[in-house]
Motif scaffolding. Sequence first.
Motif, PDB file in Angstrom:
ATOM      1  N   GLY A 121      -6.768  55.913 -29.860  1.00  0.00           N
ATOM      2  CA  GLY A 121      -5.721  56.680 -30.520  1.00  0.00           C
ATOM      3  C   GLY A 121      -6.006  58.161 -30.677  1.00  0.00           C
ATOM      4  O   GLY A 121      -5.155  58.903 -31.181  1.00  0.00           O
ATOM      5  N   SER A 180       1.847  56.134 -26.072  1.00  0.00           N
ATOM      6  CA  SER A 180       0.417  55.838 -26.156  1.00  0.00           C
ATOM      7  C   SER A 180      -0.203  55.755 -24.764  1.00  0.00           C
ATOM      8  O   SER A 180       0.448  55.348 -23.799  1.00  0.00           O
ATOM      9  N   ARG A 202      -4.014  51.509 -29.276  1.00  0.00           N
ATOM     10  CA  ARG A 202      -3.820  51.785 -30.693  1.00  0.00           C
ATOM     11  C   ARG A 202      -4.689  50.855 -31.533  1.00  0.00           C
ATOM     12  O   ARG A 202      -4.996  49.732 -31.128  1.00  0.00           O
TER      13      ARG A 202
END
Length: 515
Positions: free
Chosen positions: A305, A234, A412
Amino acid sequence: MTDFSNLIYYAPSKVSENPLIVEADLCIYGATPAGIAAAVQASRMGLRAVIAEFGREIGGMTASGLGNTDFGHKSAIGGLARQFYRDLGSHYRTDNEDGAVWHFEPHAARHIFQEWLEKAEVPVYFEQHLASVDTNSGKIVKIAMENGNVFRASMFIDSTYEGDLMARAGVSYHVGRESNSVYSETRNGIQFGSHHHMFNAAIDPYVIEGKPDSGLLPGIMDVAPGTQGQGDRSIQAYNFRICLTTVPENRIPIPMPPGYDPQQFALLARYIRAGVWDFPRKFYRIPNDKTDSNNFGAFSTDHIGANFNWPEGDYATRERIFQSHVNYNMGLYYFIANDESVPRALREERQQLGLAADEFVKTANWPHQLYVREGRRMISEVVMNERHCRGQEKAEDCIGMASYTMDSHNCRRLVLEGFCVNEGNVEIPIPGPYPISYRSIVPKREECANLFVPVCLSSSHIAYGSIRMEPVFMILGQSAAIAAAMALEAGVATQEVNYSKLRERLLQDGQVLEV
């Protein structure tokens, strides 16, 4: 009807019938502030410098809406970076501090950069989409573009936000968050527990509340939460830094974007119905009644995201991600101002804001640069990490200083215990300015001997959150150019530049190496 045809990241290049062969001492890939500072410094030192820019504009984020400077400690900013803000002071005719201005309009930043490049006689070649890098004996020999243009130089600087030249040259890099264990850190990897930009109400994440089998609302990821400090792929969210105004004669109503779908903002509507409205608090004021509008709150301009494939994505992939962010950010403002699910008072408040008609006139008054907060990060002999930020470890080969908070936006948005949560936000103060190592902007010797990487430098995710500020990029770009000139003069690899002599020249050119 709004013309969005120029609001793009990438359109495939046609191969030129007469491609250029450009020869230089120093080729800089990327007309970001780092690249511009490098070019100006190189010119001052007698080098023939050229800039090959992927897009159609100069100035990166500094000229694309980020007008509220993230400076940390101003005392740590010297050299051309300091001069840039002083030149803005002259532009606005201010007598503040040492004449520097830290809040400015996008077109003013572009004007200063353009003047610098013209005075330095540095040519900029636009829409240069890197296709290949040729190396020989551990050095870059030339870089070629999709349109057939070739750039040959003795030294190269990768000043892109993504690290494209570095990667194609075969230099080691990392994408995503390292585990805390990799560099003995505490704030890397997955991070729960922040008090900032989190949901301040219990929000059901499902399309039909209370029914998981109905699916998740748009923008919520169906992923396992992982454990605190665990590494993953991420990266912190991107957005646009949007320039808005309330001045009627300069205000353009925010248009409905292509592909607008109000369902994309169902989670925000649910959050507002829960009694929370934290979005409007991040409008930084810049001159002439304009704003630099940034992310704030649990549901805001950060497209959480949606960017994971950007750093290593091909250009077509990035174009799709770019348009997704345009539609999300523009659609968000349009939704709040027009959708009947939003309370009337909020709609009327937002209808007083519009795009500034005198900014970004070529791209539908929308910023041309997506805020790529992190892309690839080089892995070199020295990896800047949390211990450097905290002053627990000190780089002895300083080429500039960073001083901003260790800062990561959320990475996220997921479901935890049946409710919607954001994850990844970190905002940790540091004791003060700290030195950045010369070895963090040059690759390992065996990987490339004539390349500098002042933007996607060697750093962990969380340390990069502190370093990744536009003034610091300018500082590192200037220092890279000084080192490039010294390496050429001495006939040595970038890794073999004499640091004592480099430090002397850095100080001579106004860099701040200690405070």
